[in-house]
Design a protein around this motif. Structure first.
Motif, PDB file in Angstrom:
ATOM      1  N   LEU A   1       0.889  -1.310  -0.081  1.00 48.46           N
ATOM      2  CA  LEU A   1      -0.089  -0.128  -0.031  1.00 48.46           C
ATOM      3  C   LEU A   1       0.673   1.425  -0.153  1.00 48.46           C
ATOM      4  O   LEU A   1       0.300   2.126  -0.416  1.00 48.46           O
ATOM      5  N   ARG A   2       2.014   1.206   0.514  1.00 45.30           N
ATOM      6  CA  ARG A   2       3.122   2.357   0.515  1.00 45.30           C
ATOM      7  C   ARG A   2       2.433   3.309   1.471  1.00 45.30           C
ATOM      8  O   ARG A   2       2.284   4.533   0.888  1.00 45.30           O
ATOM      9  N   THR A   3       2.026   2.865   2.534  1.00 44.66           N
ATOM     10  CA  THR A   3       1.412   3.903   3.426  1.00 44.66           C
ATOM     11  C   THR A   3       1.830   3.648   4.804  1.00 44.66           C
ATOM     12  O   THR A   3       2.490   2.741   5.113  1.00 44.66           O
ATOM     13  N   THR A   4       1.168   4.250   5.846  1.00 39.29           N
ATOM     14  CA  THR A   4       1.554   4.145   7.395  1.00 39.29           C
ATOM     15  C   THR A   4       0.602   3.204   7.970  1.00 39.29           C
ATOM     16  O   THR A   4      -0.696   2.980   7.429  1.00 39.29           O
ATOM     17  N   ASN A   5       0.815   2.682   9.057  1.00 40.14           N
ATOM     18  CA  ASN A   5      -0.108   1.833   9.676  1.00 40.14           C
ATOM     19  C   ASN A   5      -1.175   2.671  10.093  1.00 40.14           C
ATOM     20  O   ASN A   5      -2.579   2.115  10.178  1.00 40.14           O
ATOM     21  N   GLU A   6      -1.127   3.918  10.607  1.00 40.90           N
ATOM     22  CA  GLU A   6      -2.112   4.605  10.965  1.00 40.90           C
ATOM     23  C   GLU A   6      -3.014   5.086   9.850  1.00 40.90           C
ATOM     24  O   GLU A   6      -4.245   4.983  10.013  1.00 40.90           O
ATOM     25  N   GLU A   7      -2.561   5.217   8.688  1.00 47.43           N
ATOM     26  CA  GLU A   7      -3.496   5.394   7.588  1.00 47.43           C
ATOM     27  C   GLU A   7      -4.210   4.335   7.194  1.00 47.43           C
ATOM     28  O   GLU A   7      -5.571   4.354   6.863  1.00 47.43           O
ATOM     29  N   ASN A   8      -3.633   3.255   7.123  1.00 42.73           N
ATOM     30  CA  ASN A   8      -4.461   1.737   6.880  1.00 42.73           C
ATOM     31  C   ASN A   8      -5.708   1.687   7.815  1.00 42.73           C
ATOM     32  O   ASN A   8      -6.759   1.130   7.369  1.00 42.73           O
ATOM     33  N   LEU A   9      -5.257   2.131   9.287  1.00 40.50           N
ATOM     34  CA  LEU A   9      -6.393   1.689  10.146  1.00 40.50           C
ATOM     35  C   LEU A   9      -7.443   2.861   9.843  1.00 40.50           C
ATOM     36  O   LEU A   9      -8.752   2.299   9.894  1.00 40.50           O
ATOM     37  N   ALA A  10      -7.116   3.972   9.224  1.00 46.00           N
ATOM     38  CA  ALA A  10      -8.123   5.077   8.936  1.00 46.00           C
ATOM     39  C   ALA A  10      -9.237   4.473   7.701  1.00 46.00           C
ATOM     40  O   ALA A  10     -10.196   4.976   7.776  1.00 46.00           O
TER      41      ALA A  10
END
Length: 236
Positions: free
Chosen positions: A119-128
Motif C-alpha cells: 500500500l506504501r502508506t503508514t499503519n495509522e492511515e491503513n487503520l483510517a
C-alpha cells in the motif's frame, strides 16, 4: 439455533472461480447462486464489482430481479478506500454501493509489511482506511464483514497490529472480522492457538478463511471453529 449465530459464507463465485479450469459466464454465476441458496447457506459472495466486468454485470442483473434468494444474502467483495483518498471519492467503494448488495466484504491489509510495501502508506492511515470504509457502508445501510488479508503471517511478525485493526473495524460498525490464511501455510494447531489468542484480546466476532495449499483448509477451518470462530468462508 438463530441463523445469525453461525455463518456459512460461500465464496465459490469469487475464490472458487479462480480455480484452474473454471470460467463462469454471468448466467453460470446466477445459476450457481440459485443452487447455493437452495443448499441453505447464509451468504453468497458474488464477486468484485467494477474490478471484474462479469461481476459488475452479475450484480446488475441480480439487482434487476434475475436472482431471487430465499435463504441467503448476496455479498459484494471489494477493498477499503485507497490511501489519501476520501471514501466518498473512491470509485471502487462507490461501485460496491451501486451493486446494491446488502452485505459488503472488505479486504484489508493486516500485515504491517504489506501496509508499507504494497500500500506504501503508514499503519495509522491503513487503520483510517478501514475505519472510514466500514463506517461509510454502515451509514448506507449495509452489513460489513472485514477480511484481514495475510492475517496469520502478519500475526507471526507483529501479533498486535491485526488485533488493533479488528478493534478499529468493529468500532466503526463491522459485524465480523475474518482471519485469512492467505498463503495457506498454517496447520490446525497454529490456527487454534492464534484464533484463541485473538478472540481473547480483541473481544470481537471472528471468522476464518483458509486456503488449501497444504490440503489443510477443512482441518484448519474446524480448528478455528473449535477455538471460537462463528463464521466460516468456504467454496463448493
Amino acid at each position: 439455533m438463530d441463523r445469525d449465530e453461525f455463518h456459512v459464507f460461500d465464496t465459490t463465485l469469487r475464490d472458487g472461480a479462480q480455480r484452474e479450469g473454471i470460467s463462469y459466464s454471468v448466467s453460470d454465476k446466477l445459476a450457481v447462486a440459485r443452487l447455493l441458496d437452495e443448499l441453505g447457506v447464509q451468504f453468497i459472495e458474488g464477486g468484485w464489482p467494477r474490478a471484474m466486468p462479469k461481476d459488475t454485470e452479475f450484480f446488475a442483473r441480480a439487482a434487476a430481479g434475475e436472482l431471487k434468494l430465499v435463504n441467503a444474502q448476496l455479498v459484494a467483495f471489494g477493498a477499503t478506500r485507497k490511501p489519501g483518498v476520501r471514501v466518498e471519492d473512491d470509485a471502487q467503494v462507490r461501485a460496491l454501493l451501486v451493486s446494491q448488495a446488502p452485505v459488503i466484504c472488505l479486504v484489508a491489509k493486516s500485515d504491517v509489511r504489506h501496509v508499507k510495501e504494497a500500500l506504501r502508506t503508514t499503519n495509522e492511515e491503513n487503520l483510517a482506511m478501514v475505519r472510514d470504509t466500514v463506517d461509510f457502508f454502515v451509514r448506507n445501510g449495509r452489513r460489513v464483514f472485514v477480511d484481514c488479508e495475510h492475517f496469520f503471517d502478519g500475526y507471526a511478525h507483529d501479533p498486535n497490529y491485526g488485533v488493533e485493526l479488528l478493534k478499529t473495524a468493529f468500532a466503526a460498525g463491522a459485524s465480523v472480522g475474518v482471519l485469512c490464511d492467505t498463503n495457506g501455510g498454517m496447520l490446525p494447531m497454529g490456527i487454534h492457538r492464534v484464533v484463541t489468542d485473538v478472540l481473547e484480546r480483541s473481544g470481537v466476532r471472528i471468522g476464518i478463511h483458509c486456503q488449501d495449499d497444504t490440503s489443510c483448509a477443512v482441518a484448519n477451518t474446524l480448528a478455528a471453529v473449535g477455538a471460537g470462530a462463528t463464521h466460516v468462508q468456504c467454496t463448493a
